[in-house]
Write a protein that holds these residues in place. Structure first.
Motif: not given
Length: 152
Positions: A66-81
């Motif tokens: 759940k933490f990863t899901e919410q932090m995904a936009p701030y991870l290097p793998e996230f390719k969107y703004d």
């Protein structure tokens, strides 16, 4: 009298031997039962400790996911703004609107985030994926105002 006394002594000795045999057998069975009972208790304790450890591990894995899901936009793998992503949580994790930050959204991306060793979609997630792939998505507008006031 000697025969009667001999019979009485024999009967008394037999009863005494039966009582000794009964008590001996009872003592052995009780000892075996208590030994079995102790083994079962120890097995139960081990299983309980294992279940508790597994529950803690599983809980941590779920919380980490759940933490990863919410932090995904701030991870290097996230390719969107990250400002264009909206977390939903269930039944899908996120909706991303690429181009939204510049005021010109180009598409809508329904995003599911998986972490851990078992990265499989649930049945519900698979159904939603199929609906999106089949184009079973539509736009609806609900207004509480007079329709004349909302027209473009």
């Amino acid at each position: 009298m000697d025969v009667t006394l001999a019979i009485a002594i024999t009967i008394t000795a037999a009863v005494f031997l039966l009582i000794i045999a009964y008590l001996s057998i009872k003592w052995r069975f009780e000892r075996a039962f208590h030994h079995w009972q102790q083994e079962q208790f120890e097995n139960w304790q081990r299983e309980k400790e294992l279940a508790q450890k597994q529950a803690i591990f599983q809980s941590r894995a779920v919380l980490g996911g759940k933490f990863t899901e919410q932090m995904a936009p701030y991870l290097p793998e996230f390719k969107y703004d990250p400002t264009e992503a909206r977390f939903i949580g269930s039944p899908i994790d996120m909706v991303v609107f690429p181009g939204l930050s510049s005021g010109d959204p180009k598409e809508i991306v329904i995003l599911e985030i998986k972490s851990g060793s078992k990265c499989q979609l649930t049945q519900t997630e698979k159904k939603i994926q199929k609906l999106v792939e089949d184009g079973m998505v539509r736009w609806e507008l609900i207004t509480r105002q007079n329709e004349e006031e909302c027209k473009d």
